[in-house]
Write an enzyme that holds these catalytic residues in place. Structure first.
Site, PDB file in Angstrom:
ATOM      1  CB  CYS A 198      23.343 -41.512 -19.070  1.00  0.00           C
ATOM      2  SG  CYS A 198      23.313 -43.323 -20.080  1.00  0.00           S
ATOM      3  CD  GLU A 218      22.349 -49.516 -15.665  1.00  0.00           C
ATOM      4  OE1 GLU A 218      22.965 -48.508 -16.298  1.00  0.00           O
ATOM      5  OE2 GLU A 218      22.901 -50.793 -15.839  1.00  0.00           O
TER       6      GLU A 218
HETATM    7  P1  NAD Z   1      15.082 -37.980 -12.828  1.00  0.00           P
HETATM    8  O1  NAD Z   1      16.027 -38.522 -11.849  1.00  0.00           O
HETATM    9  O2  NAD Z   1      14.541 -36.642 -12.675  1.00  0.00           O
HETATM   10  O3  NAD Z   1      14.245 -39.374 -12.785  1.00  0.00           O
HETATM   11  C1  NAD Z   1      14.760 -40.629 -13.010  1.00  0.00           C
HETATM   12  C2  NAD Z   1      13.321 -41.169 -12.920  1.00  0.00           C
HETATM   13  O4  NAD Z   1      13.316 -41.741 -11.646  1.00  0.00           O
HETATM   14  C3  NAD Z   1      12.073 -40.909 -12.935  1.00  0.00           C
HETATM   15  O5  NAD Z   1      11.502 -41.595 -13.195  1.00  0.00           O
HETATM   16  C4  NAD Z   1      11.218 -40.268 -11.896  1.00  0.00           C
HETATM   17  O6  NAD Z   1       9.916 -39.902 -11.850  1.00  0.00           O
HETATM   18  C5  NAD Z   1      12.131 -41.306 -10.734  1.00  0.00           C
HETATM   19  N1  NAD Z   1      12.077 -40.520  -9.192  1.00  0.00           N
HETATM   20  C6  NAD Z   1      13.023 -39.229  -9.451  1.00  0.00           C
HETATM   21  N2  NAD Z   1      13.011 -39.273  -7.699  1.00  0.00           N
HETATM   22  C7  NAD Z   1      12.436 -40.332  -7.013  1.00  0.00           C
HETATM   23  C8  NAD Z   1      12.316 -40.903  -5.846  1.00  0.00           C
HETATM   24  N3  NAD Z   1      12.831 -40.134  -4.970  1.00  0.00           N
HETATM   25  N4  NAD Z   1      11.908 -42.457  -5.273  1.00  0.00           N
HETATM   26  C9  NAD Z   1      11.001 -42.981  -6.916  1.00  0.00           C
HETATM   27  N5  NAD Z   1      11.983 -42.764  -8.181  1.00  0.00           N
HETATM   28  C10 NAD Z   1      12.270 -41.713  -8.514  1.00  0.00           C
HETATM   29  O7  NAD Z   1      16.217 -38.097 -14.656  1.00  0.00           O
HETATM   30  P2  NAD Z   1      15.567 -37.654 -15.704  1.00  0.00           P
HETATM   31  O8  NAD Z   1      15.584 -36.176 -15.472  1.00  0.00           O
HETATM   32  O9  NAD Z   1      14.813 -38.196 -15.690  1.00  0.00           O
HETATM   33  O10 NAD Z   1      17.073 -38.449 -16.930  1.00  0.00           O
HETATM   34  C11 NAD Z   1      18.236 -38.053 -16.758  1.00  0.00           C
HETATM   35  C12 NAD Z   1      18.922 -38.707 -15.251  1.00  0.00           C
HETATM   36  O11 NAD Z   1      18.966 -40.019 -15.806  1.00  0.00           O
HETATM   37  C13 NAD Z   1      20.721 -38.136 -16.206  1.00  0.00           C
HETATM   38  O12 NAD Z   1      21.164 -37.596 -14.814  1.00  0.00           O
HETATM   39  C14 NAD Z   1      21.054 -39.648 -16.748  1.00  0.00           C
HETATM   40  O13 NAD Z   1      22.718 -39.427 -16.569  1.00  0.00           O
HETATM   41  C15 NAD Z   1      20.589 -40.036 -16.178  1.00  0.00           C
HETATM   42  N6  NAD Z   1      20.551 -41.586 -16.855  1.00  0.00           N
HETATM   43  C16 NAD Z   1      21.077 -42.478 -16.905  1.00  0.00           C
HETATM   44  C17 NAD Z   1      20.964 -43.904 -17.218  1.00  0.00           C
HETATM   45  C18 NAD Z   1      22.192 -45.023 -17.150  1.00  0.00           C
HETATM   46  O14 NAD Z   1      21.801 -46.146 -17.544  1.00  0.00           O
HETATM   47  N7  NAD Z   1      23.336 -44.853 -16.672  1.00  0.00           N
HETATM   48  C19 NAD Z   1      20.500 -43.401 -18.676  1.00  0.00           C
HETATM   49  C20 NAD Z   1      19.514 -43.260 -18.694  1.00  0.00           C
HETATM   50  C21 NAD Z   1      19.630 -41.558 -17.983  1.00  0.00           C
END
Ligand code: NAD
Length: 508
Positions: A297, A263
């Site tokens: 998102c 997601e």
């Molecule tokens: P982010 O990608 O920085 O982090 C999200 C999660 O992934 C965190 O828990 C982080 O620690 C983890 N993570 C990051 N890199 C990783 C890796 N290499 N391996 C494993 N885990 C890893 O995102 P954010 O800044 O917390 O959130 C914002 C983003 O999330 C936006 O792009 C938004 O659109 C998206 N989002 C999508 C949805 C959806 O349902 N499509 C919902 C909410 C947020």
């Protein structure tokens, strides 16, 4: 208008500590992981990050609990989720307060997020009696052909900061009734809400006599996430976050033939046609674009307006934007809280500069609002009129910037709409049924969510949630999204005394 008075970090720290105690969590204030509040930008307390050894132990426990949990009948498994829903109802305000403290959401949205958790628990309880397989007509006499859905295993849930608790519940409530166990790695930005949810679920399990090892919380950044992603015992990795994170996670899970549910980011647009009700459209656009300070998102990032309505629509929108109170998210009059951190603010400034360099015209907003100083970042949501869909418009900037483009004919509007790498949510505003149906048709919006006369954000849990292209293709929450959390077995039963082979094959 801005709310002038902010609580101090010390006041917010006391509030956080008191709330944690309500959830039965000791506010230890030691460890490697800082819990901050975007309200002042200050540090609330520190919590322990999970070590590599502890992550292995957490997966061990979830894996071992799964071996028994999968044999508990689904309607009995639902007892834990029913109890979790009750505990969430009892603690709605307290959990919402923690969400506001840690993620900066305004009170109404934070309470909405917890309400969504309660809704999904209800959904999952009902679902526990509806994990239906099919029975198909067998081509062979005296045979029955059917499919059965079985629990999958350990589900690794990785969640983002902006829905710190709802995304966990979408995954966990459904995974638990499906007979899976869960290891959750929340965003390192929101460790306190995670501690509260983990404590509630533990209590729910103990209250109904279930094994509390069915849920494990691991805390930390990408390194902790990577360990979860790489562990062969994690059957499904359900990851919510940026496209960049998905690009790192998906190949690793694929390399070990695990399952992924992604997601990821969106770049959501609304087409506004000449027959649109402009008052309704303005209200929908403002909530979708400026709500949650542009940090959903599903936030509306692009408006594609017919040339005949662009002017009046922009006038209404900028009037509404000028009325938006920015400030302390605990203040009931405020509609736009803080950005999560300074990085988000830098990204917003950079995006605005690039858009202006591309010939964009800043209609309103974009400036920082000095609410409390320090390391907090409050901004006025921005509207930028763009001459074309340039590279910056095709990117997701996780901040309240709304790009406005114009069109002459609906086909070119739909082409513009779909010409971005992401495919999460979309909307058309129209009073014309032909245009609405065209937008929803196979050659219309290419997104996982396509709405008519409703903004792009604020989905209900009853539908499947997710998107296409770089959004990752996953579906969560309602409809038949549960199938991602189970494995399907096709069963053929021969109740005759013959052994007819399929396709009429004779052997010997
Ligand atoms: P982010 O990608 O920085 O982090 C999200 C999660 O992934 C965190 O828990 C982080 O620690 C983890 N993570 C990051 N890199 C990783 C890796 N290499 N391996 C494993 N885990 C890893 O995102 P954010 O800044 O917390 O959130 C914002 C983003 O999330 C936006 O792009 C938004 O659109 C998206 N989002 C999508 C949805 C959806 O349902 N499509 C919902 C909410 C947020």
């Amino acid at each position: 208008t801005s709310a002038p008075v902010l609580p101090t970090t010390d006041e917010l720290r006391d509030r956080a500590a008191r709330l944690l105690l309500e959830f039965g969590v000791d506010p230890v204030d030691s460890g490697d992981l800082p819990a901050r509040t975007p309200i002042t930008g200050g540090e609330l307390m520190r919590v322990p990050a999970t070590s590599a050894f502890e992550v292995t132990c957490a997966i061990d426990k979830a894996h071992s609990a799964f071996r028994t949990w999968r044999t508990v009948p689904a309607p009995q498994r639902a007892a834990v989720v029913r109890r979790l829903g009750q505990l969430l109802t009892d603690n709605l305000d307290a959990l919402a307060e923690l969400v506001t403290l840690e993620a900066g959401k305004i009170g109404a949205e934070a309470r909405g997020e917890v309400q969504e958790m309660i809704d999904v628990c209800e959904f999952a309880v009902g679902l526990s009696r509806q994990l239906y397989g099919r029975t198909m007509a067998s081509e062979r006499p005296g045979h029955r052909l059917m499919e059965t859905w079985h629990p999958l295993g350990v589900v690794g849930v990785i969640s983002a900061f902006n829905f710190p608790v709802a995304v966990w519940s979408w995954n966990t409530a459904i995974a638990l009734v499906c007979g899976d166990t869960v290891v959750w790695k929340p965003s390192q930005t929101t460790p306190l809400t995670a501690l509260a949810c983990d404590a509630l679920l533990r209590r729910a399990a103990l209250d109904v006599g279930a094994d509390p090892r069915i849920h494990q919380l691991i805390q930390g950044g990408a390194d902790v996430g990577t360990q979860l992603v790489d562990d062969e015992r994690v059957a499904l990795v359900s990851a919510t976050g940026s496209v960049r994170m998905g690009q790192q996670v998906a190949p690793r899970v694929a390399a070990r033939f695990g399952r992924c549910l992604l997601e990821l980011g969106g770049n959501n647009a609304a087409i506004v046609t000449p027959s649109a009700d402009l008052d309704l459209t303005t209200r929908a656009v403002v909530f979708a674009a400026a709500g949650t300070a542009g940090q959903r998102c599903t936030t509306l990032r692009r408006v594609i307006a017919h040339v005949d309505v662009a002017g009046p629509l922009l006038a209404r929108m900028s009037a509404a934007y000028h009325q938006l109170p920015v400030g302390n998210p605990f203040d009931d009059a405020v509609l736009v809280g803080p950005l999560i951190d300074g990085r988000a603010h830098t990204a917003m400034r950079a995006a605005i500069e690039r858009a202006l360099a591309d010939g964009g015209e800043l209609i309103c907003g974009g400036e920082r609002v000095e609410v409390g100083g320090g390391d907090s970042y409050y901004v006025r949501p921005a509207i930028i009129r763009m001459p074309a869909q340039t590279a910056i418009v095709r990117e997701e900037t996780f901040a309240p910037i709304l790009y406005v483009l114009t069109y002459h004919d609906l086909d070119s509007a739909i082409a513009l709409h779909n010409d971005v790498p992401q495919g999460l949510s979309s909307a058309i505003f129209t009073g014309d049924q032909r245009e609405a149906e065209r937008f929803l048709a196979a050659d219309g919006s290419d997104c996982g969510i396509a709405n008519v006369n409703i903004g792009t954000s604020g989905a209900e849990i009853g539908g499947a949630f997710g998107g296409e292209k770089q959004t990752g293709g996953g579906r969560e929450s309602g409809s038949d999204s549960w199938k991602a959390y189970m494995r399907r077995a096709t069963n053929t039963v021969n109740y005759s005394t013959e052994l007819p082979l399929a396709q009429g094959i004779r052997f010997g």
